[in-house]
Structure formats: C-alpha cells, structure tokens
Design a protein around this motif. Structure first.
Motif, short mmCIF file in Angstrom:
data_model
loop_
_atom_site.label_atom_id
_atom_site.label_comp_id
_atom_site.label_asym_id
_atom_site.label_seq_id
_atom_site.Cartn_x
_atom_site.Cartn_y
_atom_site.Cartn_z
N CYS A 27 0.84 -1.19 0.00
CA CYS A 27 0.00 0.00 0.00
C CYS A 27 0.87 1.24 0.00
N VAL A 28 1.73 1.34 1.00
CA VAL A 28 2.62 2.48 1.12
C VAL A 28 4.01 1.94 1.44
N PRO A 29 4.82 1.63 0.43
CA PRO A 29 6.12 1.02 0.70
C PRO A 29 6.97 1.81 1.68
N SER A 30 6.91 3.14 1.60
CA SER A 30 7.76 3.95 2.47
C SER A 30 7.37 3.83 3.93
N ALA A 31 6.18 3.27 4.22
CA ALA A 31 5.75 3.14 5.60
C ALA A 31 6.54 2.05 6.33
N ALA A 33 9.88 0.59 7.63
CA ALA A 33 11.16 1.20 7.98
C ALA A 33 12.30 0.65 7.15
N ALA A 34 13.13 1.56 6.65
CA ALA A 34 14.32 1.14 5.93
C ALA A 34 15.37 0.64 6.91
N ASP A 35 16.37 -0.05 6.38
CA ASP A 35 17.48 -0.57 7.18
C ASP A 35 17.05 -1.61 8.18
N SER A 36 15.91 -2.23 7.99
CA SER A 36 15.54 -3.37 8.82
C SER A 36 16.39 -4.54 8.37
N PRO A 37 17.07 -5.25 9.27
CA PRO A 37 18.03 -6.29 8.86
C PRO A 37 17.45 -7.32 7.91
N GLY A 38 16.21 -7.73 8.15
CA GLY A 38 15.62 -8.77 7.31
C GLY A 38 15.11 -8.29 5.98
N TYR A 39 15.22 -6.95 5.72
CA TYR A 39 14.74 -6.39 4.46
C TYR A 39 15.90 -5.92 3.57
N TRP A 40 17.09 -6.45 3.80
CA TRP A 40 18.25 -5.97 3.06
C TRP A 40 18.10 -6.14 1.55
N TYR A 41 17.35 -7.15 1.12
CA TYR A 41 17.16 -7.39 -0.31
C TYR A 41 16.35 -6.28 -0.96
N VAL A 42 15.70 -5.46 -0.16
CA VAL A 42 15.02 -4.26 -0.64
C VAL A 42 15.88 -3.02 -0.42
N ASP A 43 16.45 -2.92 0.79
CA ASP A 43 17.19 -1.70 1.17
C ASP A 43 18.52 -1.55 0.46
N THR A 45 19.56 -2.88 -2.53
CA THR A 45 19.62 -3.26 -3.95
C THR A 45 19.04 -2.23 -4.90
N GLY A 46 18.59 -1.11 -4.39
CA GLY A 46 18.02 -0.08 -5.25
C GLY A 46 16.53 -0.16 -5.42
N VAL A 47 15.86 -1.04 -4.66
CA VAL A 47 14.41 -1.18 -4.79
C VAL A 47 13.71 0.10 -4.34
N ARG A 48 14.13 0.65 -3.18
CA ARG A 48 13.47 1.87 -2.69
C ARG A 48 13.70 3.04 -3.63
N ASP A 49 14.86 3.10 -4.26
CA ASP A 49 15.11 4.15 -5.26
C ASP A 49 14.15 4.00 -6.44
N ALA A 50 13.90 2.75 -6.82
CA ALA A 50 12.96 2.51 -7.92
C ALA A 50 11.56 2.99 -7.53
N TRP A 51 11.14 2.66 -6.30
CA TRP A 51 9.83 3.12 -5.84
C TRP A 51 9.73 4.65 -5.90
N ALA A 52 10.81 5.32 -5.47
CA ALA A 52 10.80 6.79 -5.45
C ALA A 52 10.63 7.37 -6.85
N GLN A 53 11.03 6.58 -7.86
CA GLN A 53 10.89 7.03 -9.25
C GLN A 53 9.58 6.55 -9.87
N SER A 152 9.13 -6.56 -3.35
CA SER A 152 9.84 -5.50 -4.08
C SER A 152 9.03 -4.90 -5.22
N ALA A 153 7.93 -5.53 -5.61
CA ALA A 153 7.12 -5.03 -6.72
C ALA A 153 5.67 -4.85 -6.26
N PRO A 154 5.40 -3.83 -5.42
CA PRO A 154 4.11 -3.72 -4.73
C PRO A 154 2.90 -3.55 -5.63
N LYS A 155 3.10 -3.02 -6.83
CA LYS A 155 1.96 -2.77 -7.70
C LYS A 155 1.82 -3.78 -8.84
#
Length: 614
Positions: A27-31, A33-43, A45-53, A152-155
């Motif tokens: 729903c809201v990927p930014s909601a 938290a970044a830098d969560s240890p178990g989410y490194w495959y998102v944090d 690898t550039g996934v959040r940068d892709a979302w921002a774009q 990593s592909a919320p939509k």
C-alpha cells in the motif's frame, strides 16, 4: 483401454508428493522502515530508489505456482492478487482419501477460480506459497501488529496457481496433491500453461516436479511466448550438471528458464549450495531474510530463505524491470539480465567457468538503467543451453530431431551430471521441440534485422515473441500414430475432447521419478547404441540448426551433427498391455494423459525441499 486399469494407475500416482523449496500490494512502501536487517534485499539493492521514481511493477502480471495460499494474509492488503488453480476436469479438486489423515485434516477442496485459504483454517496462518507471493507484493505487515514479509514489486498484479494443499509444520514439507473429478492431480506444466495463457509475463516457480514428455509442450508454450520463468536449484550441497545444458525432463531446469542460487548481503553463495551447478544462471538474495518458518507462525523471523526465496525476490526485481521498460520483450529482458550482472561491465554474457555463479549476481540498478530493447528477441538461456549441449559428447543431440524414435519414448545421455559423473539426463522425444523453438527464434530475429536493414518500420512485428501466436498453430508435435502431427497450438483439452473423454490427464506428481514408458525399443549394445540409434546402419541424422554463437563466450564452435541418444529397454505398459501393443499414448484419445511407473518413487534427496536454517 479399460477404465478400471486407468483408475488404478491414477490412484497409485496420487501417492507421489511435490517437494517445495525453502521457506509471499504494497500500500505504502515507504511506511516500512528502511534498514531493517531482514529487508536488506530491498534496502541494499536499489528497490526503494525505484519506488521513489514510480517504478513499482505496475502493469506487469506475475504468476506464482506453489501450494495454496492464505488469501487474507495481512501483507496482501491493497495488493492486486488473485487465487486460481489449473484444474483439468471440473471446477474443483479435493484431497484424495490417501491423504485424509495425519497430513491433511479432513477432506479439503480447492476451486479453480477461488483457490485461496483463510488464515487460521486448520491451524495454518502461512504457507510456502504465501511467503513466496509476499516476497513479490507483500506490504511488510503481518499478524497481530508483527512485521511481515516485504515485497519489491508492490503494484504488480500477481496470481497464485495452487498446485495442491499445504501442510502443518515446517514450510519445507510437501504439497499434497489435489485430485480433480477424473482423479487426476493438478499438474505443474498445466499450471504454467494456464499462467501464460492468462497473460503472465513472469512465472515464479519455487517448487520442483519431474515431468514426462507430454508436459514439454505446455512449458515450451511459455518459452515461445516470451514468458520469463524463474526457479531455483536445490537447497543442498548436491552437485548439478557440469555445464549449462538444461534438463528437458525437469520442470525447474527446463531449457530457457532462469535458475537461481541464493546469496547473502555480501554476494556470497550460501555454504549449503556453494557447489558446481552448471544450470544455475543467476544469483539472487535469499539469505538472512525476514520470513515465516512454520505454517502455524504468526510472527516471522530472520533466517535463511533458501533458493525459493531467491526465486521470488528475483521475480519481483524482474517485475520492476518490466514496468521500467514496457516495450521490451521477455527475451530481451533475459538478455539484459545475463549481460548486466554485478561486476560485469562488458555488456556481454560471461558464464562462470567454475559453474557456480552462472552469469553472476542480479544487478537491479543496471537493469533499470540499460535499455533492453537493443538486444535480440531470442531467449539467451535457451540458446546457450542448446549450443552447449552440442559441445559435449554426452549430451549432443538432446534437442535435435528424434523422428525415428517410437511414440512416447525416451533416451538417456551418457553420464553427465556433476555428482561423480554417475547420473544421466533423461530426454523425452518431445525435447526435439526445444531445438525447433530456438531455430524459430533465431530465424525470426534475422527477419527483424533484414527488415531494419531495408529501412522498414515496425520490424519487431516479425520477432519471435510477436509471432508466437502464429507459431502456436504450426509447431508440430510428435506423430499421433495415424500419420498426422498434432499442433501445439491446440489446448490439451482438445485432444481429450475429440477422444470422447477417454483421455483424461494424469500427470506424475513432483517427487515421482520419471517412468520408463510405452513402446520403447530395446537398448542397443555399444556406448551410443547400434542400428536405430547411431553407428553403422543408423539412418542419417539431420544437422543441428545453425545458431549464431553467443558473444563473450570463448571456445564455442558451430554445432556439429549430433549423435543419437540411446533408448532404454521396452517395459510392460502400466495399463497391462504388452509393449508395442494396445492404446497409443499419442492418439487424440490419450494425448492429455501422462503415465508413470507402476511403483512411483520419491526423489532421494528431494529436490528443492528444504529451508536453509540460519
């Protein structure tokens, strides 16, 4: 063919089980938290940068073939998800009586268009498939305020295709078969075909299943239409093949697929799978991730995800790439995937000579930056496998014409697998369709290039992907026994229907060893066989189709004329008929039915069946 005999064979087939890999709307990927240890495959690898774009996978259809999923898992809130099952006969399937005991509580049913399961039903809150889908579209929310799996592909639009029932306990268990009205289990190849026909551009396969020859056209249908299939190697130290040649009898090593291995945050292959495996093409995150461990869990933990998680994560990444480059075909994106891996700045595909890392670790940033439409619309993995199989004496001829093989027959290569060179690769007659498909793709691309050289416009209309529908109508399948070749463009139910309903589907469930089948000739003596296979007295073998060598790969020569693969001895029909007599399995009445040996066996060890605990 007596109905009682068929029913008996089918009931025996039901006792096979499908092995699964480790252990899946934002729903809201930014909601989250970044830098969560178990989410490194998102944090990391550039996934959040892709979302921002605004690159979120929107507009891309993904299919996940796995066990039944929890449809109301909190992590799916706001996601575009649906739950189906590729049921062959009727609109629902149920557990067989053989499983109405300790593994599955009570008799359960899956509906074709409503294959989801509710949280808490039978004490199950997550399944292997639920995890896998969440690694693609999960919003990071779990039960009772706990965090959940993050995708990593919320939509992306994701459809689950249930292969069978989940069980309690560890998610590295089995998928219990779901039997339709004709007492046939849901088939992996049928699920792949249904997903491709439903418009999926990516199919995530975190399960394994041996297939018989009649499953080949269904998987090849997805290859022909440019559908990217992502799967994983086993979560074990067992060596794989010596080189990238594919296995036409294995659903998760079928030619043209992306086969993943798992890496940690630093790009190291997990120690449990750090072995030679020539069929691995790409490395993807799968270690130290937040996931559920047991079906009863309501809180996830950081642990090894296994190659199944690596499969789902890579599927999510590719959905982002497809949404970034909507004009690119699946084949072109595969070209970019293997050419633009981490540390490879050459723009050419370079295979690890030790056959551990494939073409390298996925680099999402590069894939989002490099326009894939510059590459040929040719599946590069398919091309590499067919060409490489021709380089090795043991596998030469796997994907070329087997016109002189009798109907429903198999050959075996000389020992080629990496485990002390003791294992062979089983080759169904239908494997010849693989070579034909590559030839079609190469010729189609030559036409595109000629069109462009002539100054034409819209030249991509001639490409392999864009002519797939036309090819469906003309791609031949083995002779039906009546002197007519059937077309792979016709759905499987067609052959069942024209036979008056006599040929119902029976696929050997994953975990059942591929059987020796009907009407096979006796094995000829000699290393590669005698008359009828190769050597003196053998009929002439047509040369392999010309295939341009892949760039960046040293030592690749033009394919030579292949040898004939030897065939095994004839065995009694599972229907009780003498070899060479009785019903022809390729006839219209029987085409949609697959057979297995009278005594199904499980893999030892099961392929893709274990988590990698951390």
């Amino acid at each position: 063919m007596a109905g009682g005999r068929v029913a008996g064979v089918v009931r025996r087939l039901v006792m096979g089980v499908v092995a699964v890999v480790a252990a899946g709307a934002l729903c809201v990927p930014s909601a989250v938290a970044a830098d969560s240890p178990g989410y490194w495959y998102v944090d990391d690898t550039g996934v959040r940068d892709a979302w921002a774009q605004g690159i979120t996978g929107e507009g891309v259809k993904v299919a996940v073939v796995d066990d039944e999923m929890i449809s109301n898992y909190p992590g799916y809130a706001g996601a575009d998800v649906s739950f189906k099952a590729a049921i062959k006969h009727g609109d629902s399937c149920s557990t067989s009586k053989e499983y109405n005991g300790d593994i599955v509580t009570g008799r359960r049913t899956i509906k074709a268009d409503n294959a989801g399961r509710k949280a808490g039903d039978g004490g199950i809150y997550t399944t292997h498939g639920t995890n896998m889908m969440a690694f693609i579209v999960g919003n990071g929310q779990g039960y009772d305020g706990n965090p959940g799996v993050l995708g990593s592909a919320p939509k992306a639009s994701v459809t689950s295709y249930a292969k069978g029932f989940a069980t309690t306990g560890l998610l590295d268990g089995v998928i219990v078969p779901c039997m339709d009205s004709d007492d046939a289990p849901i088939s992996g190849p049928d699920s792949i075909r249904a997903a491709a026909e439903g418009g999926a551009r990516i199919i995530s396969l975190s399960i394994d299943q041996n297939i018989t020859g009649l499953g080949v056209p269904s998987i090849l249908y997805a290859v022909r239409h440019g559908v990217i299939m992502v799967t994983g190697r086993g979560n074990d130290p067992v060596k794989g093949t010596k080189d990238l040649v594919g296995k036409p009898g294995a659903m998760n090593e079928f030619p043209g697929q992306v086969v993943t291995n798992m890496v940690d945050r630093d790009g190291n292959i997990d120690k449990s799978t750090d072995v030679m495996d020539g069929n691995v093409t790409t490395l993807s995150p799968g270690v130290d991730v937040l996931r559920y461990n047991k079906a009863e869990d309501k809180a996830p933990q950081i642990m090894g995800g296994g190659t199944s998680v690596a499969t789902a994560v890579l599927s999510g990444y590719l959905a982002l790439v497809m949404s970034r480059w909507p004009e690119a075909t699946g084949n072109q994106i595969l070209q970019s995937l293997i050419r633009n891996t981490k540390g490879n700045d050459s723009g050419e595909a370079k295979l690890d000579p030790e056959h551990k890392r494939g073409f390298g670790e996925v680099d999402l940033g590069k894939l989002l930056e490099v326009d894939p439409t510059q590459y040929p619309d040719i599946n590069p993995i398919l091309q590499w496998q067919v060409e490489t199989s021709e380089k090795h004496e043991e596998t030469k001829g796997m994907y070329t014409s087997h016109a002189d093989w009798e109907d429903y027959s198999y050959g075996e290569t000389d020992p080629f697998d990496g485990d002390n060179g003791e294992r062979t690769i089983r080759v169904p007659k239908e494997a010849e369709l693989v070579g034909q498909e590559l030839d079609r793709q190469v010729k189609a691309w030559k036409r595109v290039e000629q069109c462009r050289a002539d100054g034409g416009s819209d030249c991509m209309r001639y490409s392999a992907t864009n002519t797939a529908d036309e090819a469906d109508k003309s791609t031949p399948l083995p002779d039906t026994g009546g002197g007519k070749a059937v077309s792979s463009g016709l759905p499987s139910w067609f052959w069942w229907a024209v036979g008056g309903g006599a040929g119902a589907l029976v696929l050997a469930v994953g975990g059942v060893v591929l059987a020796v089948v009907l009407a096979r000739r006796k094995r000829n003596r000699g290393r590669h066989g005698g008359p009828g296979n190769s050597g003196p007295g053998a009929p002439p073998m047509p040369p392999a189709p010309p295939m341009p060598p892949m760039t960046g790969r040293p030592g690749v020569n033009a394919p030579t004329a292949p040898r004939r693969l030897p065939q095994g001895p004839a065995v009694p029909s599972p229907y009780g008929d003498a070899p060479g007599s009785g019903p022809n399995p390729y006839s219209p009445a029987n085409y949609s039915r697959e057979t297995a040996s009278q005594k199904p066996q499980l893999f030892a060890p099961p392929v893709l069946s274990k988590h990698v605990p951390r």
